[in-house]
Motif scaffolding. Structure first.
Motif, mmCIF file in Angstrom:
data_model
loop_
_atom_site.group_PDB
_atom_site.id
_atom_site.type_symbol
_atom_site.label_atom_id
_atom_site.label_comp_id
_atom_site.label_asym_id
_atom_site.label_seq_id
_atom_site.Cartn_x
_atom_site.Cartn_y
_atom_site.Cartn_z
ATOM 1 N N LEU A 83 -2.341 2.261 -4.808
ATOM 2 C CA LEU A 83 -2.080 3.765 -4.359
ATOM 3 C C LEU A 83 -3.223 4.167 -3.398
ATOM 4 N N TYR A 84 -2.870 5.089 -2.814
ATOM 5 C CA TYR A 84 -3.725 5.907 -1.758
ATOM 6 C C TYR A 84 -3.355 7.334 -1.391
ATOM 7 N N ASP A 85 -4.271 8.207 -1.478
ATOM 8 C CA ASP A 85 -3.878 9.566 -1.148
ATOM 9 C C ASP A 85 -3.534 9.653 0.461
ATOM 10 N N LEU A 86 -2.561 10.245 0.848
ATOM 11 C CA LEU A 86 -2.040 10.408 2.049
ATOM 12 C C LEU A 86 -3.249 11.185 2.809
ATOM 13 N N ALA A 87 -3.932 11.876 2.269
ATOM 14 C CA ALA A 87 -4.998 12.697 2.960
ATOM 15 C C ALA A 87 -6.180 11.631 3.449
ATOM 16 N N ASP A 88 -6.289 10.638 2.915
ATOM 17 C CA ASP A 88 -7.376 9.669 3.439
ATOM 18 C C ASP A 88 -6.833 8.961 4.453
ATOM 19 N N GLN A 89 -6.917 9.659 5.651
ATOM 20 C CA GLN A 89 -6.146 8.919 6.958
ATOM 21 C C GLN A 89 -6.976 7.819 7.519
ATOM 22 N N ASP A 90 -8.153 7.313 7.121
ATOM 23 C CA ASP A 90 -9.011 6.018 7.470
ATOM 24 C C ASP A 90 -8.337 5.246 6.525
ATOM 25 N N ALA A 91 -7.850 5.438 5.296
ATOM 26 C CA ALA A 91 -7.142 4.252 4.712
ATOM 27 C C ALA A 91 -5.698 3.996 5.124
ATOM 28 N N PHE A 92 -5.154 5.284 5.699
ATOM 29 C CA PHE A 92 -3.776 5.023 6.289
ATOM 30 C C PHE A 92 -3.714 4.122 7.532
ATOM 31 N N LYS A 93 -4.671 4.424 8.304
ATOM 32 C CA LYS A 93 -4.737 3.697 9.549
ATOM 33 C C LYS A 93 -5.288 2.452 9.384
ATOM 34 N N ARG A 94 -6.160 1.867 8.292
ATOM 35 C CA ARG A 94 -6.589 0.494 7.995
ATOM 36 C C ARG A 94 -5.574 -0.316 7.361
ATOM 37 N N GLU A 95 -4.835 0.326 6.426
ATOM 38 C CA GLU A 95 -3.502 -0.415 5.831
ATOM 39 C C GLU A 95 -2.426 -0.672 6.693
ATOM 40 N N LEU A 96 -2.362 0.189 7.664
ATOM 41 C CA LEU A 96 -0.990 0.108 8.673
ATOM 42 C C LEU A 96 -1.616 -1.386 9.685
ATOM 43 N N SER A 139 0.716 -1.107 -0.181
ATOM 44 C CA SER A 139 0.094 -0.068 0.039
ATOM 45 C C SER A 139 0.808 1.429 0.245
ATOM 46 N N LEU A 140 0.559 2.192 -0.925
ATOM 47 C CA LEU A 140 1.611 3.075 -1.104
ATOM 48 C C LEU A 140 0.837 4.510 -0.982
ATOM 49 N N PHE A 141 1.289 5.401 0.078
ATOM 50 C CA PHE A 141 0.740 6.503 0.116
ATOM 51 C C PHE A 141 1.589 7.544 -0.235
ATOM 52 N N ASN A 142 0.589 8.672 -0.832
ATOM 53 C CA ASN A 142 1.666 9.917 -1.242
ATOM 54 C C ASN A 142 0.576 11.135 -1.331
ATOM 55 N N ILE A 143 0.952 12.180 -0.973
ATOM 56 C CA ILE A 143 0.191 13.399 -1.233
ATOM 57 C C ILE A 143 0.098 13.611 -2.495
ATOM 58 N N ARG A 144 -1.010 14.531 -3.118
ATOM 59 C CA ARG A 144 -1.172 14.739 -4.196
ATOM 60 C C ARG A 144 -0.382 16.057 -4.686
ATOM 61 N N ASP A 145 0.815 15.670 -4.552
ATOM 62 C CA ASP A 145 2.054 16.797 -5.116
ATOM 63 C C ASP A 145 2.690 16.207 -6.436
ATOM 64 N N ALA A 146 3.713 17.079 -6.794
ATOM 65 C CA ALA A 146 4.535 16.837 -7.966
ATOM 66 C C ALA A 146 5.029 15.264 -7.985
ATOM 67 N N GLU A 147 4.907 14.464 -6.959
ATOM 68 C CA GLU A 147 5.298 13.205 -7.124
ATOM 69 C C GLU A 147 4.129 12.174 -7.259
ATOM 70 N N TRP A 148 2.804 12.627 -7.276
ATOM 71 C CA TRP A 148 1.636 11.736 -7.373
ATOM 72 C C TRP A 148 1.708 10.804 -8.473
ATOM 73 N N GLU A 149 2.153 11.621 -9.712
ATOM 74 C CA GLU A 149 2.294 10.989 -10.926
ATOM 75 C C GLU A 149 3.342 9.690 -11.008
ATOM 76 N N ASN A 150 4.619 10.242 -10.203
ATOM 77 C CA ASN A 150 5.292 9.049 -10.074
ATOM 78 C C ASN A 150 4.789 7.891 -9.123
ATOM 79 N N ALA A 151 4.086 8.257 -8.411
ATOM 80 C CA ALA A 151 3.657 7.312 -7.440
ATOM 81 C C ALA A 151 2.821 6.182 -8.148
ATOM 82 N N LYS A 152 1.879 7.003 -9.010
ATOM 83 C CA LYS A 152 1.167 6.087 -9.908
ATOM 84 C C LYS A 152 1.826 5.192 -10.804
ATOM 85 N N ARG A 153 3.136 5.816 -11.236
ATOM 86 C CA ARG A 153 4.059 5.164 -12.076
ATOM 87 C C ARG A 153 4.637 3.687 -11.273
ATOM 88 N N ASN A 154 4.672 4.069 -10.204
ATOM 89 C CA ASN A 154 5.489 2.849 -9.232
ATOM 90 C C ASN A 154 4.651 1.720 -9.131
#
Length: 303
Positions: free
Chosen positions: A189-202, A160-175
């Motif tokens: 891939l998950y948006d780091l802003a989705d804290q519920d998903a972050f907690k669940r995946e951890l 489960s890969l988390f990243n904010i929607r910044d300049a690296e978001w496209e790179n995260a999708k590529r990864n």
């Protein structure tokens, strides 16, 4: 310096220069690691840190050729920006899309990445095996990309890969796309802003790796996970930051009673050993350097 050798005794007209280009970088332990290894093995090299950002990078890379340097390490924020400035890419670096090591062969500059193998080797050094396990990772920059792709290649089952929607978001999708198409690992891939998903995946992850710059200057008082209840005792929490030695993330993990909590020193050591081999053809004295890097005696190792 090792063996109390004076700098003047080892720098002469034949000394070969190797660099480290990043910003900020004055905190780096790489000069200590490499220069101590050169002295230990009697190699006539010198390793210096240069504060180089994206703006200065083209001229700095040309200087490798102009000055006849053997090569350089590359760190944030230059690991991806450096690629168009090189002549060749190692196949793994090409897949990762980031470079942390440059080798100069008579003016031909080849880019490599040793971050991912350094990360996996550091876990192996601790007798930890994450093959067949689930991994959560934050960050999709140079280090995060290398770690994610190497871990998937080496047998992590789910990621489960988390990243904010910044300049690296496209790179995260590529990864995620590269991992799903080229390995047996299932990546999401998950948006780091989705804290519920972050907690669940951890909650059901064997390992969490923070491969962002959060936790190092000027963000040393920050962490992406501030609630200890998000962690569980049987997992591994790994912060790729190593200065400060104990990051805010590590403190939270320790409060949670996590069994295995690491900073980035082990990864730094093992990725450095791989780069050392590329430049010199010699094996870094890893055990000797590990004793220095992990020493609590500040007179032996300076940040």
């Amino acid at each position: 310096m090792a063996d109390n050798q004076n700098v003047a005794d080892r720098i002469d007209g034949h000394t070969i220069l190797i660099g480290l280009m990043a910003y900020p970088i004055r905190h780096s332990m790489s000069p200590t690691m490499h220069n101590t290894s050169f002295v230990k093995l009697g190699l006539n090299y010198a390793y210096l840190a240069f504060e180089v950002g994206n703006k200065e990078l083209p001229n700095a890379i040309q200087a490798i050729r102009s000055l006849g340097m053997r090569g350089s390490n590359i760190s944030m924020p230059n690991k991806q920006k450096v690629i168009p400035l090189l002549d060749k890419l190692d196949p793994v670096a090409k897949m990762v899309g980031a470079v942390n090591t440059i080798v100069n062969d008579n003016g031909v500059l080849t880019g490599y990445t040793t971050d991912g193998t350094g990360f996996m080797k550091s876990l192996e050094d601790e007798n930890l095996d994450i093959t067949g396990e689930k991994m959560t990772i934050s960050g999709a920059g140079g280090a995060g990309t290398a770690v994610a792709i190497q871990a998937a290649t080496d047998g992590v089952k789910e990621m489960s890969l988390f990243n904010i929607r910044d300049a690296e978001w496209e790179n995260a999708k590529r990864n995620v796309d590269i991992i799903n198409k080229n390995t047996d690992c299932k990546a999401t891939l998950y948006d780091l802003a989705d804290q519920d998903a972050f907690k669940r995946e951890l909650a059901d992850s064997r390992i969490y790796c923070d491969a962002t710059g959060v936790g190092m200057k000027p963000l040393e008082d920050k962490t992406l996970v501030s609630d200890p209840s998000w962690f569980h005792k049987d997992m591994i929490v790994y912060d790729t930051v190593y200065a400060p030695r104990t990051t805010k993330l590590m403190t939270v993990a320790q409060e949670a009673g996590v069994d295995h909590v690491f900073n980035g020193l082990g990864m730094m050591l093992e990725q450095g050993a791989e780069a050392f081999k590329l430049w010199t053809g010699e094996d870094m004295p890893v055990d000797y350097i590990r004793d220095l890097l992990f020493s609590e005696d500040p007179s032996k190792v300076k940040n």
